[in-house]
Design a protein around this motif. Structure first.
Motif, PDB file in Angstrom:
ATOM      1  N   ARG A 126       0.822  -1.203   0.000  1.00  0.00           N
ATOM      2  CA  ARG A 126       0.000   0.000   0.000  1.00  0.00           C
ATOM      3  C   ARG A 126       0.864   1.264   0.000  1.00  0.00           C
ATOM      4  NH1 ARG A 126      -4.344   2.355   4.335  1.00  0.00           N
ATOM      5  NH2 ARG A 126      -5.902   3.088   2.825  1.00  0.00           N
ATOM      6  N   GLY A 127       2.041   1.179   0.600  1.00  0.00           N
ATOM      7  CA  GLY A 127       2.929   2.325   0.597  1.00  0.00           C
ATOM      8  C   GLY A 127       3.409   2.691  -0.790  1.00  0.00           C
ATOM      9  N   ARG A 186       2.146  -0.471 -12.163  1.00  0.00           N
ATOM     10  CA  ARG A 186       3.450  -1.108 -12.283  1.00  0.00           C
ATOM     11  C   ARG A 186       3.957  -1.372 -10.867  1.00  0.00           C
ATOM     12  NH1 ARG A 186       5.472   0.004 -17.514  1.00  0.00           N
ATOM     13  NH2 ARG A 186       4.176   1.491 -18.626  1.00  0.00           N
ATOM     14  N   THR A 187       4.603  -2.513 -10.681  1.00  0.00           N
ATOM     15  CA  THR A 187       5.029  -2.893  -9.344  1.00  0.00           C
ATOM     16  C   THR A 187       6.481  -2.525  -9.066  1.00  0.00           C
ATOM     17  OG1 THR A 187       5.636  -5.090 -10.151  1.00  0.00           O
ATOM     18  CG2 THR A 187       3.416  -4.804  -9.303  1.00  0.00           C
ATOM     19  N   ARG A 188       7.002  -1.550  -9.773  1.00  0.00           N
ATOM     20  CA  ARG A 188       8.414  -1.187  -9.628  1.00  0.00           C
ATOM     21  C   ARG A 188       8.744  -0.796  -8.193  1.00  0.00           C
ATOM     22  NH1 ARG A 188      10.109   2.851 -14.045  1.00  0.00           N
ATOM     23  NH2 ARG A 188       9.505   1.018 -15.259  1.00  0.00           N
ATOM     24  N   GLY A 189       7.773  -0.211  -7.471  1.00  0.00           N
ATOM     25  CA  GLY A 189       8.040   0.236  -6.110  1.00  0.00           C
ATOM     26  C   GLY A 189       7.804  -0.811  -5.055  1.00  0.00           C
ATOM     27  N   VAL A 190       7.393  -2.008  -5.440  1.00  0.00           N
ATOM     28  CA  VAL A 190       7.105  -3.060  -4.472  1.00  0.00           C
ATOM     29  C   VAL A 190       8.312  -3.961  -4.342  1.00  0.00           C
ATOM     30  CG1 VAL A 190       5.587  -4.953  -3.860  1.00  0.00           C
ATOM     31  CG2 VAL A 190       4.681  -2.982  -5.095  1.00  0.00           C
ATOM     32  N   PRO A 191       8.938  -4.023  -3.162  1.00  0.00           N
ATOM     33  CA  PRO A 191      10.158  -4.819  -2.999  1.00  0.00           C
ATOM     34  C   PRO A 191       9.934  -6.286  -3.335  1.00  0.00           C
ATOM     35  CG  PRO A 191       9.785  -3.389  -1.091  1.00  0.00           C
ATOM     36  CD  PRO A 191       8.550  -3.326  -1.942  1.00  0.00           C
ATOM     37  N   GLY A 192      10.876  -6.855  -4.077  1.00  0.00           N
ATOM     38  CA  GLY A 192      10.850  -8.290  -4.327  1.00  0.00           C
ATOM     39  C   GLY A 192       9.885  -8.734  -5.392  1.00  0.00           C
ATOM     40  N   HIS A 193       9.343  -7.780  -6.174  1.00  0.00           N
ATOM     41  CA  HIS A 193       8.342  -8.157  -7.160  1.00  0.00           C
ATOM     42  C   HIS A 193       8.777  -7.823  -8.572  1.00  0.00           C
ATOM     43  CE1 HIS A 193       4.254  -9.734  -7.200  1.00  0.00           C
ATOM     44  NE2 HIS A 193       4.383  -9.772  -5.909  1.00  0.00           N
TER      45      HIS A 193
END
Length: 224
Positions: free
Chosen positions: A125-126, A181-188
């Motif tokens: 969510r962050g 886009r999941t660029r900001g999600v760690p490990g994804h």
């Protein structure tokens, strides 16, 4: 996958016994665990006749064909009739649920693995404020926060505030965000596209792994 002409491993189905007489073939049986989305079922929701024939041929050859999927129990069991199979076991929710077929033909839960989704939900969510978030609890019930498309999951789920998802003993986390886009999600890995399910397998497994006191870096190559 017919076994009429040989073993699955490529050896001869019938071996000549001493004296030149043929002995009956002994078929090597396999446990064939199939994913649903993108494997058994196309992305448009179609299960082709070719897939159905292949699955039934495998069963007719003596092999055990089962489904192992990230889908929930309610979205997995109905597919068995279409495929024409009745496996002893089913694996759902990315391994959190194991179902066993009873004498009546119904399936019951014989293993349920849960985890606290709080850290995963807050982390995503962050980086993804416009996402819709949901958790499936150990009974198969969904708690949903945000705008989800109308489907089986939303029809049987309760819409709640995001904070209600935290601390629930969950078997699965679902996050969708159209065009995100999941660029900001760690490990994804990056996942684009409308209503893309960002968290089905990778972060479910990560959360369960962390709940056992392990680190994200120990888990590589998991499919989202």
């Amino acid at each position: 996958m017919s076994s009429s002409r040989g073993f699955v491993d490529g050896s001869d189905a019938a071996a000549a016994a001493p004296g030149g007489t043929a002995t009956p073939a002994r078929v090597k049986r396999w446990l064939v665990a199939l994913d649903i989305d993108g494997t058994t079922m196309r992305e448009d929701g179609v299960v082709t006749d070719t897939v159905i024939r292949a699955v039934r041929d495998a069963e007719a050859a003596g092999h055990e064909v089962m489904l192992s999927t990230g889908r929930s129990e309610g979205m997995t069991v109905p597919l068995l009739e279409r495929l024409g199979i009745q496996p002893k076991y089913l694996v759902c929710a990315n391994g959190a649920l194991t179902l066993e077929r009873t004498d009546t033909g119904a399936y019951e839960r014989v293993h349920v693995e849960t985890f606290d989704p709080t850290e995963v939900l807050q982390t995503i969510r962050g980086a993804l404020q416009n996402g819709a978030y949901g958790v499936e609890d150990e009974t198969g019930h969904y708690l949903l926060s945000g705008d989800f498309p109308d489907d089986t999951m939303t029809a049987s789920g309760d819409h709640v505030e995001f904070e209600r998802l935290l601390g629930v003993r969950a078997t699965r986390v679902v996050v969708i965000s159209p065009g995100a886009r999941t660029r900001g999600v760690p490990g994804h890995r990056r996942q684009d596209g409308p209503a893309q399910g960002l968290v089905h397998g990778r972060l479910d497994r990560l959360a369960r792994h962390r709940a056992r006191g392990c680190h994200e870096g120990d888990r590589h190559g998991a499919h989202p």
